[in-house]
Design a protein around this motif. Structure first.
Motif, PDB file in Angstrom:
ATOM      1  N   ASN A   1      10.461  -1.627 -38.553  1.00 32.67           N
ATOM      2  CA  ASN A   1      11.000  -0.276 -38.465  1.00 32.67           C
ATOM      3  C   ASN A   1      12.516  -0.201 -38.611  1.00 32.67           C
ATOM      4  N   ASP A   2      13.171  -1.350 -38.785  1.00 35.13           N
ATOM      5  CA  ASP A   2      14.636  -1.361 -38.866  1.00 35.13           C
ATOM      6  C   ASP A   2      15.100  -1.511 -40.311  1.00 35.13           C
ATOM      7  N   SER A   3      16.112  -0.709 -40.662  1.00 33.09           N
ATOM      8  CA  SER A   3      16.695  -0.837 -41.994  1.00 33.09           C
ATOM      9  C   SER A   3      17.725  -1.957 -42.019  1.00 33.09           C
ATOM     10  N   LYS A   4      18.282  -2.265 -40.855  1.00 32.08           N
ATOM     11  CA  LYS A   4      19.289  -3.308 -40.765  1.00 32.08           C
ATOM     12  C   LYS A   4      18.702  -4.464 -39.964  1.00 32.08           C
ATOM     13  N   GLY A   5      19.083  -5.680 -40.349  1.00 29.89           N
ATOM     14  CA  GLY A   5      18.547  -6.855 -39.685  1.00 29.89           C
ATOM     15  C   GLY A   5      19.635  -7.747 -39.118  1.00 29.89           C
ATOM     16  N   GLN A   6      19.231  -8.909 -38.646  1.00 33.24           N
ATOM     17  CA  GLN A   6      20.151  -9.911 -38.117  1.00 33.24           C
ATOM     18  C   GLN A   6      19.943 -11.217 -38.884  1.00 33.24           C
ATOM     19  N   CYS A   7      21.030 -11.936 -39.126  1.00 35.15           N
ATOM     20  CA  CYS A   7      20.939 -13.201 -39.841  1.00 35.15           C
ATOM     21  C   CYS A   7      20.194 -14.233 -38.992  1.00 35.15           C
ATOM     22  N   GLU A   8      19.442 -15.082 -39.682  1.00 35.59           N
ATOM     23  CA  GLU A   8      18.658 -16.107 -38.995  1.00 35.59           C
ATOM     24  C   GLU A   8      19.518 -17.347 -38.739  1.00 35.59           C
ATOM     25  N   ILE A   9      19.312 -17.958 -37.584  1.00 35.15           N
ATOM     26  CA  ILE A   9      20.003 -19.207 -37.251  1.00 35.15           C
ATOM     27  C   ILE A   9      18.967 -20.272 -36.910  1.00 35.15           C
TER      28      ILE A   9
ATOM     29  N   PHE B   1      26.858 -10.345 -36.867  1.00 35.39           N
ATOM     30  CA  PHE B   1      26.100 -10.996 -37.940  1.00 35.39           C
ATOM     31  C   PHE B   1      24.865 -10.182 -38.334  1.00 35.39           C
ATOM     32  N   SER B   2      25.057  -8.866 -38.423  1.00 34.55           N
ATOM     33  CA  SER B   2      23.974  -8.015 -38.937  1.00 34.55           C
ATOM     34  C   SER B   2      23.949  -8.108 -40.459  1.00 34.55           C
ATOM     35  N   CYS B   3      22.839  -7.687 -41.064  1.00 37.73           N
ATOM     36  CA  CYS B   3      22.691  -7.859 -42.518  1.00 37.73           C
ATOM     37  C   CYS B   3      21.729  -6.837 -43.098  1.00 37.73           C
ATOM     38  N   ASP B   4      21.839  -6.656 -44.419  1.00 41.35           N
ATOM     39  CA  ASP B   4      20.886  -5.851 -45.174  1.00 41.35           C
ATOM     40  C   ASP B   4      20.048  -6.738 -46.091  1.00 41.35           C
ATOM     41  N   THR B   5      20.698  -7.781 -46.632  1.00 43.38           N
ATOM     42  CA  THR B   5      20.010  -8.703 -47.536  1.00 43.38           C
ATOM     43  C   THR B   5      20.375 -10.141 -47.160  1.00 43.38           C
ATOM     44  N   ASP B   6      19.662 -11.075 -47.787  1.00 42.18           N
ATOM     45  CA  ASP B   6      19.959 -12.494 -47.544  1.00 42.18           C
ATOM     46  C   ASP B   6      21.374 -12.856 -47.984  1.00 42.18           C
ATOM     47  N   GLU B   7      21.874 -12.155 -49.004  1.00 47.52           N
ATOM     48  CA  GLU B   7      23.223 -12.448 -49.493  1.00 47.52           C
ATOM     49  C   GLU B   7      24.279 -12.166 -48.429  1.00 47.52           C
ATOM     50  N   ASP B   8      23.997 -11.171 -47.565  1.00 49.50           N
ATOM     51  CA  ASP B   8      24.951 -10.862 -46.493  1.00 49.50           C
ATOM     52  C   ASP B   8      25.107 -12.041 -45.536  1.00 49.50           C
ATOM     53  N   CYS B   9      24.069 -12.841 -45.390  1.00 48.21           N
ATOM     54  CA  CYS B   9      24.098 -13.961 -44.456  1.00 48.21           C
ATOM     55  C   CYS B   9      24.714 -15.218 -45.064  1.00 48.21           C
ATOM     56  N   SER B  10      24.721 -15.296 -46.378  1.00 52.28           N
ATOM     57  CA  SER B  10      25.246 -16.496 -47.035  1.00 52.28           C
ATOM     58  C   SER B  10      26.732 -16.685 -46.775  1.00 52.28           C
TER      59      SER B  10
ATOM     60  N   PHE C   1      23.539 -21.057 -39.585  1.00 50.79           N
ATOM     61  CA  PHE C   1      22.928 -20.007 -40.397  1.00 50.79           C
ATOM     62  C   PHE C   1      22.063 -20.606 -41.501  1.00 50.79           C
ATOM     63  N   THR C   2      20.903 -19.964 -41.711  1.00 47.62           N
ATOM     64  CA  THR C   2      19.971 -20.434 -42.745  1.00 47.62           C
ATOM     65  C   THR C   2      20.092 -19.639 -44.038  1.00 47.62           C
ATOM     66  N   GLY C   3      20.800 -18.504 -44.005  1.00 47.56           N
ATOM     67  CA  GLY C   3      20.941 -17.660 -45.190  1.00 47.56           C
ATOM     68  C   GLY C   3      19.838 -16.632 -45.337  1.00 47.56           C
ATOM     69  N   VAL C   4      19.017 -16.464 -44.294  1.00 50.23           N
ATOM     70  CA  VAL C   4      17.908 -15.504 -44.330  1.00 50.23           C
ATOM     71  C   VAL C   4      18.247 -14.319 -43.444  1.00 50.23           C
ATOM     72  N   CYS C   5      17.977 -13.105 -43.921  1.00 52.55           N
ATOM     73  CA  CYS C   5      18.161 -11.884 -43.153  1.00 52.55           C
ATOM     74  C   CYS C   5      16.817 -11.473 -42.562  1.00 52.55           C
ATOM     75  N   LEU C   6      16.743 -11.440 -41.237  1.00 50.24           N
ATOM     76  CA  LEU C   6      15.498 -11.096 -40.548  1.00 50.24           C
ATOM     77  C   LEU C   6      15.516  -9.625 -40.162  1.00 50.24           C
ATOM     78  N   LYS C   7      14.431  -8.896 -40.555  1.00 49.98           N
ATOM     79  CA  LYS C   7      14.302  -7.478 -40.222  1.00 49.98           C
ATOM     80  C   LYS C   7      12.956  -7.226 -39.577  1.00 49.98           C
ATOM     81  N   SER C   8      12.957  -6.327 -38.603  1.00 51.60           N
ATOM     82  CA  SER C   8      11.676  -5.880 -38.056  1.00 51.60           C
ATOM     83  C   SER C   8      11.145  -4.765 -38.954  1.00 51.60           C
TER      84      SER C   8
END
Length: 321
Positions: free
Chosen positions: A146-154, A116-125, A137-144
């Motif tokens: 320094n990371d270009s890729k994030g993880q979907c929020e639950i 469940f990695s993501c680049d944008t919120d749309e990836d999590c939808s 899933f909340t539909g939000v992509c969380l990124k730190s």
């Protein structure tokens, strides 16, 4: 035509017996008779015991008790830590590896599963409604930062569970012992038996270990022996879990002494068809222990347990007249 029927009705018939004085025909006749008698006496009555009544409605009760100590998570584990459920039933688990996720609170956090990695919120939808995640899933992509890729929020219990591949299983399980007490009853003949002789003393039971040849009636089984009888590797079974069957078979013939009505044990790997599967391999389950902070907020410790599940099965029948 009517008159012919009447005359036929008032006639008398008898079987005509022909005596053939021939040695060859007589010998064949007697051999056939002997074979028929031998079949019914030897096979039907002696071997198959067709004269007996067979009762297959076995009533059974199984009680189990595990003993032993092991090391896991840098602490000593006893029976209360690794056996589930604790009631001593015919189906029980010995936990060999437990992954802990401590201090989980209700809230929102990043999903830990890499799928469940993501680049944008749309990836999590697109993951809405998924049952493979650790929360909703909340539909939000969380990124730190320094990371270009994030993880979907639950939303759920946070932080999400993480797999600990470096955690070693508790191999001390090989020295654990399983005590099995089985009582059976065949209601048709009102026959009641137990899986170890009533003449065995408590001292003898405490000091014996089951062996199919030298000690077949001892009710205490060493886990390593049970696994050896099934041809299973302890390290692999302890790491991923598995299901082991212990079958107690009762075959009783009341034509003989009732003391000959004794159990015979066999052992098998029940989940062997799935041992090489890429998914659903082994045996694991989850449970949680709940706590509250001083202000009443609930939190928990999640346990993901890999375990060896033991199923004690009882089969058999009794025959008699």
């Amino acid at each position: 035509m009517v008159w012919g029927f009447i005359t036929d009705f008032f006639t008398y018939e008898t079987t005509k017996s022909v005596v053939v004085k021939s040695w060859s025909v007589g010998i064949i006749n007697r051999i056939v008779q002997v074979l028929i008698i031998a079949y019914f006496v030897g096979w039907v009555f002696i071997h198959e015991k067709a004269y007996q009544v067979i009762d297959t409605g076995i009533e059974s009760s199984v009680m189990t008790k595990v003993k032993g100590f092991g090391y896991h998570h840098n602490r000593v584990m006893d029976v209360a830590d690794y056996v589930f459920p604790q009631q001593g039933a015919g189906v029980f688990c010995i936990m060999t590896k437990v992954i802990l996720t401590e201090n989980q609170f209700q809230g929102r956090c990043a999903e830990s599963v890499k799928t469940f990695s993501c680049d944008t919120d749309e990836d999590c939808s697109k993951y809405y409604g998924s049952i493979l995640s650790n929360g909703v899933f909340t539909g939000v992509c969380l990124k730190s930062l320094n990371d270009s890729k994030g993880q979907c929020e639950i939303e759920g219990w946070c932080p999400a569970e993480r797999e600990n591949k470096k955690l070693k299983p508790m191999l001390d399980v090989k020295n654990f012992t399983i005590f099995i007490k089985n009582s059976i009853r065949f209601p048709l003949f009102d026959v009641t038996r137990g899986n170890f002789p009533s003449s065995m003393t408590a001292e003898e039971i405490r000091n014996c270990t089951y062996h199919p040849e030298t000690n077949p009636f001892c009710p205490i089984f060493r886990v390593s022996d049970v696994l050896n009888y099934t041809g299973q590797d302890l390290a692999g079974l302890a790491n991923k879990g598995g299901e082991i069957g212990i079958n107690i078979e009762w075959q009783c013939n009341l034509d003989t002494d009732i003391e000959n009505c004794v159990p015979r044990y066999s052992f098998t790997r029940l989940d062997a068809p799935f041992a090489k599967n890429a998914v659903s391999k082994g045996y694991n389950f989850r449970f949680a222990k709940y706590f509250k902070t001083e202000n009443g907020t609930e939190f928990r410790t999640l346990h993901k347990a890999y375990a060896i599940r033991f199923d004690v099965m009882v089969t058999g029948n009794v025959s008699g007249v």
